[in-house]
Design a protein around this motif. Structure first.
Motif, PDB file in Angstrom:
ATOM      1  N   ARG A   1       0.139  22.068 -13.536  1.00  0.00           N
ATOM      2  CA  ARG A   1      -0.884  21.256 -14.200  1.00  0.00           C
ATOM      3  C   ARG A   1      -2.242  21.945 -14.255  1.00  0.00           C
ATOM      4  O   ARG A   1      -3.183  21.418 -14.835  1.00  0.00           O
TER       5      ARG A   1
ATOM      6  N   SER B   1      -4.335  22.281 -11.901  1.00  0.00           N
ATOM      7  CA  SER B   1      -5.305  21.481 -11.161  1.00  0.00           C
ATOM      8  C   SER B   1      -4.865  21.390  -9.709  1.00  0.00           C
ATOM      9  O   SER B   1      -3.757  20.945  -9.413  1.00  0.00           O
TER      10      SER B   1
ATOM     11  N   ARG C   1     -13.873  13.309  -9.801  1.00  0.00           N
ATOM     12  CA  ARG C   1     -12.598  13.006 -10.437  1.00  0.00           C
ATOM     13  C   ARG C   1     -12.776  12.828 -11.939  1.00  0.00           C
ATOM     14  O   ARG C   1     -11.902  13.211 -12.728  1.00  0.00           O
ATOM     15  N   ALA C   2     -13.922  12.270 -12.331  1.00  0.00           N
ATOM     16  CA  ALA C   2     -14.213  12.140 -13.759  1.00  0.00           C
ATOM     17  C   ALA C   2     -14.429  13.514 -14.384  1.00  0.00           C
ATOM     18  O   ALA C   2     -14.076  13.740 -15.542  1.00  0.00           O
TER      19      ALA C   2
ATOM     20  N   GLN D   1     -12.928  16.322 -13.403  1.00  0.00           N
ATOM     21  CA  GLN D   1     -11.605  16.903 -13.565  1.00  0.00           C
ATOM     22  C   GLN D   1     -10.886  16.292 -14.769  1.00  0.00           C
ATOM     23  O   GLN D   1     -10.252  17.001 -15.561  1.00  0.00           O
ATOM     24  N   ALA D   2     -11.000  14.980 -14.938  1.00  0.00           N
ATOM     25  CA  ALA D   2     -10.336  14.300 -16.049  1.00  0.00           C
ATOM     26  C   ALA D   2     -10.886  14.776 -17.391  1.00  0.00           C
ATOM     27  O   ALA D   2     -10.129  15.015 -18.339  1.00  0.00           O
TER      28      ALA D   2
ATOM     29  N   ASP E   1      -9.559  18.291 -18.037  1.00  0.00           N
ATOM     30  CA  ASP E   1      -8.148  18.272 -18.429  1.00  0.00           C
ATOM     31  C   ASP E   1      -7.975  17.806 -19.865  1.00  0.00           C
ATOM     32  O   ASP E   1      -7.056  18.243 -20.569  1.00  0.00           O
ATOM     33  N   ALA E   2      -8.851  16.891 -20.312  1.00  0.00           N
ATOM     34  CA  ALA E   2      -8.752  16.338 -21.664  1.00  0.00           C
ATOM     35  C   ALA E   2      -9.443  17.216 -22.710  1.00  0.00           C
ATOM     36  O   ALA E   2      -9.419  16.891 -23.894  1.00  0.00           O
TER      37      ALA E   2
END
Length: 351
Positions: free
Chosen positions: A122, A124, A330-331, A333-334, A337-338
């Motif tokens: 992934r 990550s 965490r936001a 990382q999100a 990823d997006a």
């Protein structure tokens, strides 16, 4: 007595600094194991989750294992158990690649290895690192010992590591698109639209900051591809229209997927106040030397942690990324990823 105490204290300090056993440090017989392996690969794999890694510690620990030096292994392993990101990266290079951990691996390693492989798949390492940080000292000792068994035997073949680094490199990101001006819809409908520029309003002495979208910020830290630590600033929206479309319209920042380094633009400045060790704002300086874009302005002075300020002072640059939905890693990382992050390396302006 004082003289002996001072000698013991210096020996303890030397032992902590060099990783040598206390007895050899006291006797002045510290040594190093050569050649030191090249650990530049560690920051490039995802298992350290972008945290700063101690490459020198990792190299000396692996070299001590290959040399079979028990005292150095013992003292350096103790330090490695306390540096969980470096330990996770050391183990991740091995267990992120091997299909099985082997019949002699500990239960700890067997449970963690699937997270290491998933981190590779992934791109990550947040979950893999979180699992290492949650381990007891006994569990982390088992994981480190199993990983060092592989490194001591020569480690993972270099061609496999090279393939892994290629895999975890920057993912394909969507092309940067500058959104259309929302006023174009009114113009197409035949409605006259006037801006401040059209009206030729004299803005001297007028604070225009709140006439545009604003952002909040939170601090963090990343690493360059060479493994050097770099301070980081992440933007999140504070006004309704703030977001990726606004940043694409107002900046030339590039899409960034949390790996590699975005371009450096000296026109972007992070202003910092030396007297109270605080940040004041993030601006773009125009050709005339005046601020032409202001994305963030500090509402109040807040002194920064000494460690982060020291890194900012050393680097003189900061990686700025955003936007994220909220002030949380965490936001971040999100969003990465997006493919919804823009980023730039800005200069730090101290005064």
């Amino acid at each position: 007595m004082v003289k002996k105490h001072g000698k013991k204290q210096r020996a303890r300090q030397k032992s902590r600094r060099t990783g040598a056993a206390h007895a050899s440090a006291a006797a002045g017989t510290t040594h190093t194991h050569t050649p030191l392996p090249d650990m530049d690969v560690l920051p490039l794999v995802p298992h350290g989750a972008g945290r700063v890694l101690d490459l020198d510690l990792a190299a000396r620990l692996v070299a001590a294992c290959r040399a079979g030096c028990g005292p150095c292994q013992k003292s350096l392993a103790k330090r490695a158990r306390q540096d969980r990101p470096t330990l996770a990266a050391l183990a991740g290079v091995v267990f992120g690649l091997v299909p099985t951990v082997g019949m002699f691996a500990s239960a700890t390693t067997r449970e963690w290895a699937p997270l290491a492989r998933d981190a590779k798949a992934r791109n990550s390492g947040i979950e893999a690192l979180a699992a290492v940080e949650a381990m007891t000292d006994e569990q982390v000792s088992e994981l480190l010992e199993d990983a060092l068994d592989h490194w001591a035997a020569g480690g993972v073949p270099e061609e496999q590591i090279a393939d892994m680094v290629k895999f975890v490199g920057s993912p394909d990101l969507p092309p940067r698109q500058r959104p259309a001006d929302p006023m174009d819809a009114f113009r197409k409908a035949g409605i006259d639209v006037f801006t401040l520029d059209d009206l030729d309003v004299d803005l001297d002495g007028i604070d225009t900051y709140h006439l545009a979208e604003n952002y909040g910020v939170f601090i963090g830290q990343t690493a360059t591809p060479e493994g050097r630590p770099l301070p980081m600033l992440t933007l999140y929206p504070e006004t309704e229209g703030a977001g990726i479309e606004d940043l694409e319209r107002r900046t030339d920042w590039e899409h960034w997927g949390l790996h590699g380094m975005p371009d450096m633009d000296p026109h972007w400045r992070l202003r910092a106040n030396i007297a109270d060790r605080s940040l004041e704002g993030l601006v773009r300086v125009g050709p005339d030397g005046e601020d032409d874009i202001e994305l963030w302005r500090a509402a109040q002075k807040v002194s920064l942690p000494a460690e982060w300020w020291s890194l900012l002072d050393q680097a003189q640059h900061v990686l700025v990324a955003g936007p994220v939905k909220e002030a949380d890693n965490r936001a971040l990382q999100a969003a990465g990823d997006a493919g919804e992050l823009l980023a730039v390396v800005a200069r730090v302006s101290f005064h």
